[in-house]
Design a protein around this motif. Structure first.
Motif, PDB file in Angstrom:
ATOM      1  N   LEU A  17     -33.064  25.960 -46.175  1.00 10.14           N
ATOM      2  CA  LEU A  17     -32.044  26.530 -45.298  1.00 10.14           C
ATOM      3  C   LEU A  17     -30.723  26.684 -46.050  1.00 10.14           C
ATOM      4  N   PHE A  18     -30.416  25.718 -46.915  1.00 13.89           N
ATOM      5  CA  PHE A  18     -29.210  25.773 -47.746  1.00 13.89           C
ATOM      6  C   PHE A  18     -29.213  27.007 -48.650  1.00 13.89           C
ATOM      7  N   MET A  19     -30.379  27.505 -49.002  1.00 10.73           N
ATOM      8  CA  MET A  19     -30.460  28.711 -49.823  1.00 10.73           C
ATOM      9  C   MET A  19     -29.848  29.915 -49.111  1.00 10.73           C
ATOM     10  N   THR A  20     -30.119  30.049 -47.821  1.00 12.97           N
ATOM     11  CA  THR A  20     -29.571  31.177 -47.075  1.00 12.97           C
ATOM     12  C   THR A  20     -28.145  30.895 -46.640  1.00 12.97           C
ATOM     13  N   LEU A  21     -27.951  29.719 -46.067  1.00 15.17           N
ATOM     14  CA  LEU A  21     -26.641  29.306 -45.553  1.00 15.17           C
ATOM     15  C   LEU A  21     -26.224  28.026 -46.258  1.00 15.17           C
ATOM     16  N   PRO A  22     -25.304  28.125 -47.191  1.00 12.88           N
ATOM     17  CA  PRO A  22     -24.446  29.253 -47.534  1.00 12.88           C
ATOM     18  C   PRO A  22     -24.820  30.023 -48.804  1.00 12.88           C
ATOM     19  N   GLY A  23     -25.896  29.631 -49.513  1.00 11.08           N
ATOM     20  CA  GLY A  23     -26.158  30.167 -50.850  1.00 11.08           C
ATOM     21  C   GLY A  23     -26.228  31.681 -50.920  1.00 11.08           C
ATOM     22  N   LEU A  24     -27.183  32.270 -50.224  1.00 10.47           N
ATOM     23  CA  LEU A  24     -27.363  33.719 -50.285  1.00 10.47           C
ATOM     24  C   LEU A  24     -26.146  34.449 -49.730  1.00 10.47           C
ATOM     25  N   ALA A  25     -25.553  33.897 -48.671  1.00  9.31           N
ATOM     26  CA  ALA A  25     -24.375  34.532 -48.081  1.00  9.31           C
ATOM     27  C   ALA A  25     -23.237  34.629 -49.098  1.00  9.31           C
ATOM     28  N   LEU A  26     -22.997  33.568 -49.849  1.00  5.43           N
ATOM     29  CA  LEU A  26     -21.942  33.597 -50.870  1.00  5.43           C
ATOM     30  C   LEU A  26     -22.321  34.508 -52.039  1.00  5.43           C
ATOM     31  N   PHE A  27     -23.569  34.440 -52.458  1.00  7.07           N
ATOM     32  CA  PHE A  27     -24.022  35.266 -53.589  1.00  7.07           C
ATOM     33  C   PHE A  27     -23.844  36.752 -53.270  1.00  7.07           C
ATOM     34  N   TYR A  28     -24.332  37.176 -52.111  1.00  3.14           N
ATOM     35  CA  TYR A  28     -24.191  38.574 -51.702  1.00  3.14           C
ATOM     36  C   TYR A  28     -22.737  38.905 -51.346  1.00  3.14           C
ATOM     37  N   PRO A 195     -17.562  43.671 -58.131  1.00  2.00           N
ATOM     38  CA  PRO A 195     -17.608  42.584 -57.141  1.00  2.00           C
ATOM     39  C   PRO A 195     -16.210  42.059 -56.858  1.00  2.00           C
ATOM     40  N   HIS A 196     -15.912  41.780 -55.587  1.00  2.00           N
ATOM     41  CA  HIS A 196     -14.550  41.364 -55.252  1.00  2.00           C
ATOM     42  C   HIS A 196     -14.299  39.906 -55.608  1.00  2.00           C
ATOM     43  N   ASN A 197     -15.382  39.098 -55.738  1.00  2.00           N
ATOM     44  CA  ASN A 197     -15.185  37.679 -56.026  1.00  2.00           C
ATOM     45  C   ASN A 197     -16.364  37.119 -56.829  1.00  2.00           C
ATOM     46  N   PRO A 198     -16.352  37.300 -58.145  1.00  2.00           N
ATOM     47  CA  PRO A 198     -17.433  36.756 -58.975  1.00  2.00           C
ATOM     48  C   PRO A 198     -17.600  35.244 -58.842  1.00  2.00           C
ATOM     49  N   GLY A 199     -16.528  34.547 -58.472  1.00  2.03           N
ATOM     50  CA  GLY A 199     -16.638  33.111 -58.255  1.00  2.03           C
ATOM     51  C   GLY A 199     -17.581  32.783 -57.106  1.00  2.03           C
ATOM     52  N   GLY A 204     -22.720  30.886 -55.051  1.00  3.00           N
ATOM     53  CA  GLY A 204     -23.923  31.187 -54.286  1.00  3.00           C
ATOM     54  C   GLY A 204     -25.175  31.050 -55.118  1.00  3.00           C
ATOM     55  N   ALA A 205     -25.120  31.523 -56.352  1.00  2.00           N
ATOM     56  CA  ALA A 205     -26.282  31.412 -57.239  1.00  2.00           C
ATOM     57  C   ALA A 205     -26.598  29.945 -57.529  1.00  2.00           C
ATOM     58  N   GLY A 206     -25.560  29.128 -57.722  1.00  2.46           N
ATOM     59  CA  GLY A 206     -25.786  27.707 -57.945  1.00  2.46           C
ATOM     60  C   GLY A 206     -26.449  27.034 -56.752  1.00  2.46           C
ATOM     61  N   MET A 207     -26.024  27.413 -55.549  1.00  4.83           N
ATOM     62  CA  MET A 207     -26.640  26.866 -54.339  1.00  4.83           C
ATOM     63  C   MET A 207     -28.087  27.338 -54.203  1.00  4.83           C
ATOM     64  N   LEU A 208     -28.342  28.583 -54.539  1.00  5.00           N
ATOM     65  CA  LEU A 208     -29.718  29.089 -54.515  1.00  5.00           C
ATOM     66  C   LEU A 208     -30.588  28.321 -55.506  1.00  5.00           C
ATOM     67  N   TRP A 209     -30.049  28.063 -56.688  1.00  8.48           N
ATOM     68  CA  TRP A 209     -30.794  27.332 -57.721  1.00  8.48           C
ATOM     69  C   TRP A 209     -31.190  25.946 -57.211  1.00  8.48           C
ATOM     70  N   VAL A 210     -30.224  25.222 -56.664  1.00  5.25           N
ATOM     71  CA  VAL A 210     -30.510  23.886 -56.130  1.00  5.25           C
ATOM     72  C   VAL A 210     -31.487  23.985 -54.953  1.00  5.25           C
ATOM     73  N   GLY A 211     -31.257  24.928 -54.053  1.00  4.50           N
ATOM     74  CA  GLY A 211     -32.131  25.079 -52.898  1.00  4.50           C
ATOM     75  C   GLY A 211     -33.552  25.435 -53.269  1.00  4.50           C
TER      76      GLY A 211
END
Length: 393
Positions: A17-28, A195-199, A204-211
């Motif tokens: 679930l952490f992958m989507t919220l917030p990981g994917l949301a931040l990445f996209y 991209p408006h915010n590469p950070g 988001g990618a880091g959260m996806l990796w962990v998730g």
């Protein structure tokens, strides 16, 4: 019931679930323009909510019910017959339901990347719900629910498709659906905006990796050496793909970008997903190393050569990556070529047809695209009446 297995899958469920919220949301969200970041957050969050309810109502039953080779039926609607004492293997069935629910959340959420900055919210919600029930859930049944592609008597192929955590079930289906919507929707009126915010993208990618440790490690459905190996090869593939993507960028353009490197991370994660239950560390290095370059080149093919505005490269990274992992299983001798290629073709054709039909049907009820004025204004204000950044305050 095994207490250790149960504890691990509880953790894995939270990680997915952490992958989507917030990981994917931040990445996209970081990849789009500032005027559209909240719309991406809203799409990911709303999809997570809707898929949870629909998975309870019908999705779980269609995917894992006791129907036939084609679908699971409706016998387990609203978890009929499932209580706290029901078991699925060594874990409570209610936990298996919850774990699989997080997969049903992230799969349609992945498609968001194809249509950001120009799609109507009503279309997103209606299409995502129908697509999860009519495309994703049947494919889950075919491969993970003992159905059409699970091998054995009555199955399409004698050997089962080897798709440990979703190269076909998640990444091929989402990638092809993204491609169909991008073609039907048409490109953005203003492309090539950085991209408006590469950070955000990196976070988001880091959260996806962990998730993803829960995504792949949890798919073992046990707290054992197999889960540990799946977690380890997942990490190695992601790390290697990040490096090869960045190195290839450096060779081609003279500089390696942060956004590029973390996109390589996602390519490595998607590619190892179907193979993480079978391969070892060296095979993971090979898969990740190739994926970092291959998926980068596919981004160019889709956008420049085919001129398809799959905005955030869903098909090039997730679709191609997942299908590549499925093929590598056969190449490394962990699966049948017939089953792997046959599964890709069968699910691919099914996904293309169902997605196209659903897009056309939903578009009869809700506009698929916002007006030109709304697109220029940005979906944050036009669709949701909010701004992410109010510099006057």
């Amino acid at each position: 019931m095994n207490g250790a297995d149960t504890a691990w899958i509880i953790v894995a469920t939270a990680l997915v679930l952490f992958m989507t919220l917030p990981g994917l949301a931040l990445f996209y969200g970081g990849l789009v323009r500032a005027r559209n970041v909240l719309s991406v957050f809203m799409q990911c969050f709303a999809i997570a909510c809707l898929m949870s309810v629909l998975w309870l109502a019908f999705g779980y039953s269609i995917a894992f019910g006791d129907g036939n080779m084609y679908w699971g039926g409706l016998g387990k609607m609203f978890l009929n017959g499932v209580d706290a004492d029901s078991l699925s293997g060594t874990i409570p069935e209610i936990l298996f339901f919850a774990f699989q629910m997080t997969f049903a959340i992230i799969t349609p959420a992945l498609i968001v990347g194809a249509y950001v900055e120009r799609i109507s919210f009503a279309f997103v919600m209606t299409f995502s719900g129908l697509w999860m029930l009519l495309c994703y859930a049947p494919v889950v049944h075919w491969i993970w629910g003992g159905g059409l592609l699970a091998g054995g008597e009555g199955a399409l192929f004698a050997d089962a498709v080897n798709d440990f955590a979703g190269g076909i079930v998640v990444h091929e289906t989402a990638g092809l659906a993204a491609l169909v919507i991008a073609v039907v929707l048409g490109g953005r009126r203003k492309k090539n905006v950085p991209p408006h915010n590469p950070g955000f993208v990196m976070l988001g990618a880091g959260m996806l990796w962990v998730g993803w440790f829960g995504f792949n490690g949890g798919s073992q459905l046990a707290a054992d050496g197999g889960a540990a190996m799946a977690l380890t090869v997942t990490h190695l593939s992601a790390a290697t793909a990040s490096l090869t993507w960045a190195a290839w960028e450096r060779i081609k353009y003279g500089k390696a970008s942060l956004v590029g490197m973390v996109t390589g991370t996602i390519a490595g994660l998607a590619s190892i997903t179907p193979a993480s239950g079978s391969v070892g560390p060296i095979e993971a290095l090979i898969i990740g190393g190739i994926a970092g370059i291959m998926c980068q080149e596919m981004c160019w093919v889709i956008k420049e050569w085919l001129n398809i505005d799959d905005t955030l490269d869903v098909f090039a990274v997730h679709g191609i990556g997942g299908m590549f992992g499925i093929i590598m299983l056969a190449l490394f001798g962990h699966a049948s070529w017939t089953a792997q290629l046959g599964g890709l073709v069968v699910v691919g054709l099914f996904t293309l047809v169902v997605t196209f039909v659903l897009v056309k049907l939903v578009a009869l009820v809700f506009p698929i695209r916002v007006s030109e004025e709304d697109e220029i204004t940005g979906l944050d204000l036009a669709s949701h009446g909010e701004r992410a950044y109010d510099h006057a305050s």
